[in-house]
Design a protein around this motif. Structure first.
Motif, PDB file in Angstrom:
ATOM      1  N   UNK A   1       0.901  -1.019  -0.035  1.00  0.00           N
ATOM      2  CA  UNK A   1      -0.130   0.189  -0.084  1.00  0.00           C
ATOM      3  C   UNK A   1       0.887   1.222   0.062  1.00  0.00           C
ATOM      4  N   UNK A   2       2.095   1.395   0.590  1.00  0.00           N
ATOM      5  CA  UNK A   2       2.845   2.481   0.766  1.00  0.00           C
ATOM      6  C   UNK A   2       2.277   3.554   0.845  1.00  0.00           C
ATOM      7  N   UNK A   3       1.517   3.936   2.082  1.00  0.00           N
ATOM      8  CA  UNK A   3       0.686   4.721   2.447  1.00  0.00           C
ATOM      9  C   UNK A   3       1.623   6.329   2.580  1.00  0.00           C
TER      10      UNK A   3
ATOM     11  N   UNK B   1      -6.866 -13.970  -4.114  1.00  0.00           N
ATOM     12  CA  UNK B   1      -6.403 -15.419  -4.345  1.00  0.00           C
ATOM     13  C   UNK B   1      -5.033 -15.479  -3.560  1.00  0.00           C
ATOM     14  N   UNK B   2      -5.243 -16.182  -2.514  1.00  0.00           N
ATOM     15  CA  UNK B   2      -4.012 -16.511  -1.467  1.00  0.00           C
ATOM     16  C   UNK B   2      -3.380 -15.179  -0.920  1.00  0.00           C
ATOM     17  N   UNK B   3      -4.580 -14.295  -0.377  1.00  0.00           N
ATOM     18  CA  UNK B   3      -4.106 -12.981   0.235  1.00  0.00           C
ATOM     19  C   UNK B   3      -4.875 -12.650   1.478  1.00  0.00           C
ATOM     20  N   UNK B   4      -4.199 -12.417   2.555  1.00  0.00           N
ATOM     21  CA  UNK B   4      -5.160 -11.931   3.628  1.00  0.00           C
ATOM     22  C   UNK B   4      -5.086 -10.065   3.298  1.00  0.00           C
ATOM     23  N   UNK B   5      -5.789  -9.638   2.404  1.00  0.00           N
ATOM     24  CA  UNK B   5      -5.486  -8.177   2.140  1.00  0.00           C
ATOM     25  C   UNK B   5      -5.808  -7.550   3.236  1.00  0.00           C
ATOM     26  N   UNK B   6      -6.887  -7.701   4.115  1.00  0.00           N
ATOM     27  CA  UNK B   6      -7.303  -7.078   5.145  1.00  0.00           C
ATOM     28  C   UNK B   6      -6.527  -6.769   5.977  1.00  0.00           C
ATOM     29  N   UNK B   7      -5.433  -7.541   6.063  1.00  0.00           N
ATOM     30  CA  UNK B   7      -4.303  -7.295   7.212  1.00  0.00           C
ATOM     31  C   UNK B   7      -3.057  -6.994   6.231  1.00  0.00           C
ATOM     32  N   UNK B   8      -2.901  -7.223   4.873  1.00  0.00           N
ATOM     33  CA  UNK B   8      -1.551  -7.090   4.171  1.00  0.00           C
ATOM     34  C   UNK B   8      -1.619  -6.278   2.941  1.00  0.00           C
TER      35      UNK B   8
ATOM     36  N   UNK C   1      -4.536  -3.395   2.668  1.00  0.00           N
ATOM     37  CA  UNK C   1      -5.992  -2.973   3.068  1.00  0.00           C
ATOM     38  C   UNK C   1      -6.599  -1.810   1.967  1.00  0.00           C
ATOM     39  N   UNK C   2      -5.681  -1.281   1.195  1.00  0.00           N
ATOM     40  CA  UNK C   2      -6.300  -0.392   0.345  1.00  0.00           C
ATOM     41  C   UNK C   2      -7.044  -0.982  -0.874  1.00  0.00           C
ATOM     42  N   UNK C   3      -6.455  -2.551  -1.191  1.00  0.00           N
ATOM     43  CA  UNK C   3      -7.209  -3.185  -2.157  1.00  0.00           C
ATOM     44  C   UNK C   3      -8.702  -3.334  -1.848  1.00  0.00           C
ATOM     45  N   UNK C   4      -8.712  -3.413  -0.520  1.00  0.00           N
ATOM     46  CA  UNK C   4     -10.101  -4.133   0.308  1.00  0.00           C
ATOM     47  C   UNK C   4     -11.038  -2.732   0.193  1.00  0.00           C
ATOM     48  N   UNK C   5     -10.356  -1.634   0.330  1.00  0.00           N
ATOM     49  CA  UNK C   5     -11.144  -0.450   0.156  1.00  0.00           C
ATOM     50  C   UNK C   5     -11.754  -0.139  -1.128  1.00  0.00           C
ATOM     51  N   UNK C   6     -10.784  -0.268  -2.049  1.00  0.00           N
ATOM     52  CA  UNK C   6     -11.024  -0.227  -3.482  1.00  0.00           C
ATOM     53  C   UNK C   6     -12.285  -1.276  -3.935  1.00  0.00           C
ATOM     54  N   UNK C   7     -12.103  -2.443  -3.414  1.00  0.00           N
ATOM     55  CA  UNK C   7     -13.210  -3.563  -3.709  1.00  0.00           C
ATOM     56  C   UNK C   7     -14.357  -3.334  -3.164  1.00  0.00           C
ATOM     57  N   UNK C   8     -14.295  -2.672  -1.848  1.00  0.00           N
ATOM     58  CA  UNK C   8     -15.738  -2.156  -1.238  1.00  0.00           C
ATOM     59  C   UNK C   8     -16.299  -1.225  -2.273  1.00  0.00           C
TER      60      UNK C   8
ATOM     61  N   UNK D   1     -13.419 -13.692   5.812  1.00  0.00           N
ATOM     62  CA  UNK D   1     -14.806 -13.633   6.411  1.00  0.00           C
ATOM     63  C   UNK D   1     -15.441 -12.298   5.986  1.00  0.00           C
ATOM     64  N   UNK D   2     -14.605 -11.336   5.181  1.00  0.00           N
ATOM     65  CA  UNK D   2     -15.178 -10.219   4.497  1.00  0.00           C
ATOM     66  C   UNK D   2     -15.931 -10.697   2.897  1.00  0.00           C
ATOM     67  N   UNK D   3     -15.512 -11.624   2.609  1.00  0.00           N
ATOM     68  CA  UNK D   3     -15.903 -12.212   1.278  1.00  0.00           C
ATOM     69  C   UNK D   3     -17.442 -12.491   1.025  1.00  0.00           C
TER      70      UNK D   3
END
Ligand code: SF4
Length: 688
Positions: free
Chosen positions: A22-24, A178-185, A187-194, A215-217
């Motif tokens: 993410x390099x915030x 696929x094979x990524x705990x994105x919520x923890x690693x 997180x902004x891909x999760x925001x975009x997916x939301x 659990x978020x899926x």
């Protein structure tokens, strides 16, 4: 450029230095010369002010009383943790005197630098250090511990680390993590997916563990470890069989689609289900979903590549978007990594021309063997930006190597890490907020700059400064060791061979803090593969001895033990970073072992019991969390815990140091273990 001492009070721009895609962009709040708060910079187009817990609490780490304040030298046995204060002058003299003697007696290749991306700043990780070790003629480290296998596999298919622009993924209608705990690693891909989800996208997570991301899926698909290739091939089987492929795209932009069409006939859903543990109906449902949804986007995580067959696995998943023509759709495609868009001039930064002798390469995944078995032996190790006693595979072997009394070890770090305990000389390191550097994400397309926000902590020094001192003491007179940080950033960014970097200059970074690369869609266009197209059939792979078409290969034989062991990341550490910080440890509570309820029952253990997890490489004692979050036969731990509590929580004691099929990559997730109940009272007493 202002210095840190000019910045006593105010809000200053910064960038997260951690090894996270993410390099915030950050804002650092200071009062009277001290950081009082760290928050996200809302102006950054991707990270938009949201940051994770790790960095929100970073101030505590910066001012942690346990930070190293001055150089130390060992006065006890290796690993005994007995040190005394010395001056920088004595430290540099001791190191360089030792190295001069080593070089005179044996040659420079007996010295091994060992580092990774504990701080992602490029001049600190790939700049003055590389210049120095090139000039010295030291052994060369192969940087393989993280993404090497998958990067190589993806390159065979797509010609390099070029993927979808993550900002476009808000347009996707199907997102597969696929094979990524994105919520923890990530997180902004999760925001975009939301955002995509609000527009009707479905989110599918394929993983060996139903973690926060599972659990978020909308739909979580559990899979047996190391079988992802087979699932992707099963999807291809259905896509071809049911004419759900984009023939026009295949004809124009791929090579080998007819061979692939024939080849995947063998991967029928029943066969694939037997390999993966995914029910036949779910394989059909997934393939049809993928065939119908457009744009569809796959975020390929680090998990699948950390297996014996990891390179081929990523190469195979990377073929999927081509089958349905997703690369022509805004937000469609895949990301394994996007680092190639931001490639700087590595030669200008690292100066390989300074190396006058050829030397050997040492794979960092084989550090234990390198220290114990390699001939001629490594006689000195210089560790920075990494903590191999915890993060390297087969950690007990690594520690045996580190314990060699005849190995002269230097560690440069912020804390007295497990590796530092084996050092002869310990040097205190600055944090990224004390340095000047530039940062390029391997996920989004922005380059950012870090200017010092605070003065160096006590006597700590940056990598760049330490290597300058070492170069001077070694008598290296080349001008490159005098270059300032500003000059090095300019040299790196001046890379006409990468048109995406056009316009990203030192001045632009100073003015804007973050600048986006000039990316454009990959298609229509030519890839950097030998054919210029997506290589579903790869002659390059064939010539290197790999199957030219995507092919499932089972994991290598490990010990004959019942469970596959997956030491995954957790939410509040980043590898071993933060494992020493009380607040982060409290948030994670305890090192756990997730297992299936049926397995737990057959072992006679329940939630809250401690188990001994072991194989021939080592053992751990972990707290059981039993349920339905993993399939039977799979056990998952999370986080690389420090050895502070007296408990046995070193999960890499169990991981194999075999290398993956491609790139010399790590196989952390391909080890087998046994699990047995132990007396929990004994563990609790030890903790007290
Ligand atoms: S660790 Fe990742 S998510 Fe957290 S602040 Fe750094 S870049 Fe952002």
């Amino acid at each position: 450029m202002n210095t840190a001492s000019d910045k006593q009070t105010g809000i200053f721009p910064s960038v997260c230095s951690l090894d996270c895609p993410d390099q915030c962009a950050l804002l650092i709040h200071k009062e009277a010369g001290r950081i009082v708060k760290i928050e996200g910079d809302p102006a950054h187009p991707v990270t938009q002010g949201a940051i994770c817990n790790k960095v929100r609490n970073m101030t505590k780490r910066i001012y942690d009383p346990n930070r190293l304040r001055y150089p130390l030298k060992r006065i006890g046995k290796k690993g005994e943790n007995l040190f005394e204060r010395i001056s920088w002058e004595e430290a540099i003299d001791t190191i360089t005197l030792n190295w001069k003697q080593l070089i005179a007696e044996y040659g420079p290749d007996r010295i091994l630098p060992y580092s990774f991306y504990g701080n992602m700043g490029r001049i600190g990780t790939e700049g003055m250090d590389r210049r120095f070790f090139n000039r010295l003629g030291a052994s060369r480290l192969l940087y393989t511990i993280c993404e090497a296998a998958g990067t190589e596999g993806y390159r065979f298919t797509m010609g390099g680390s070029f993927g979808t622009d993550p900002e476009d993924t808000i347009h996707a209608k199907l997102i597969i993590m696929w094979g990524i705990n994105a919520v923890s690693t990530n997180m902004h891909q999760v925001v975009l997916a939301e955002k995509a989800r609000k527009n009707g996208a479905k989110i599918v997570v394929i993983d060996v563990h139903k973690n926060q991301t599972g659990r978020w899926a909308d739909w979580f698909i559990p899979i047996l470890p190391g079988t992802d290739t087979a699932l992707a091939l099963g999807m291809m089987h259905i896509l071809f069989a049911e004419n759900r492929v984009d023939e026009a795209f295949l004809q124009q932009y791929t090579v080998g689609y007819e061979e692939l069409r024939q080849h995947v006939r063998q991967y029928d859903p029943r066969t694939v289900s037997g390999i993966t543990g995914v029910p036949v109906d779910d394989i059909y449902r997934l393939a049809r979903m993928y065939g119908e949804a457009s744009p569809s986007f796959i975020r390929i995580g680090n998990g699948p590549q950390h297996h014996d067959n990891g390179g081929m696995c990523v190469r195979t998943i990377a073929c999927l978007p081509a089958l349905t023509g997703q690369w022509l759709k805004k937000g469609g495609g895949a990301i394994k990594g996007n680092g190639a868009y931001l490639e700087h001039d590595a030669s200008a930064l690292q100066r390989p021309d300074l190396r006058i002798t050829s030397t050997r390469f040492i794979n960092m995944n084989l550090l234990g063997s390198a220290l114990l078995e390699l001939e001629p032996p490594v006689r000195s190790l210089y560790v920075y930006n990494s903590n191999p006693a915890v993060v390297a595979p087969h950690a007990n072997k690594v520690r045996l190597g580190l314990a060699r009394e005849d190995l002269f070890t230097v560690v440069h770090d912020l804390f007295l890490t497990e590796t530092a305990k084996y050092a002869d000389i310990i040097l205190p390191a600055t944090s990224s907020l004390e340095n000047t550097d530039f940062y390029r994400s391997y996920w989004h397309h922005y380059v950012q700059i870090q200017q010092p926000v605070i003065e160096p902590y006590e006597e700590s020094k940056s990598n760049v400064d330490v290597f300058r001192l070492l170069a001077q003491a070694m008598g290296f007179e080349e001008q490159v060791f005098q270059d300032t940080e500003e000059e090095m950033i300019r040299q790196a960014l001046n890379n006409p061979s990468n048109p995406y970097l056009d316009g990203i200059t030192y001045e632009a970074l100073l003015e804007k803090q973050f600048v986006k690369a000039k990316v454009k869609p990959l298609f229509p266009g030519k890839l950097r593969t030998p054919s210029g197209k997506i290589e579903l059939y790869s002659k390059a792979m064939e010539s290197e001895g790999y199957p030219p078409l995507p092919t499932y290969t089972p994991l290598s034989e490990d010990e004959d033990l019942p469970f596959l062991f997956i030491p995954a990341p957790n939410h509040n550490f980043l590898n071993s970073t933060f494992a020493h910080n009380e607040k982060h440890v409290r948030m994670e509570k305890a090192p756990k072992l997730h297992m299936n309820a049926a397995d737990a029952s057959s072992l006679g253990v329940t939630n809250g019991d401690y188990v001994r997890v072991w194989n021939q490489r080592g053992e751990c004692e972990l707290l059981v969390s039993a349920g339905e979050d993993v399939l039977p036969g799979v056990v998952v731990s999370q986080g690389l815990w420090a050895d502070t509590s007296g408990n046995k929580s070193l999960v890499n004691a169990l991981t194999p140091d075999r290398v993956a099929d491609m790139g010399g990559g790590a196989t952390f997730f391909s080890g087998r273990v046994q699990v047995e109940k132990i007396d929990s009272r004994r563990v609790n007493e030890k903790k007290r």
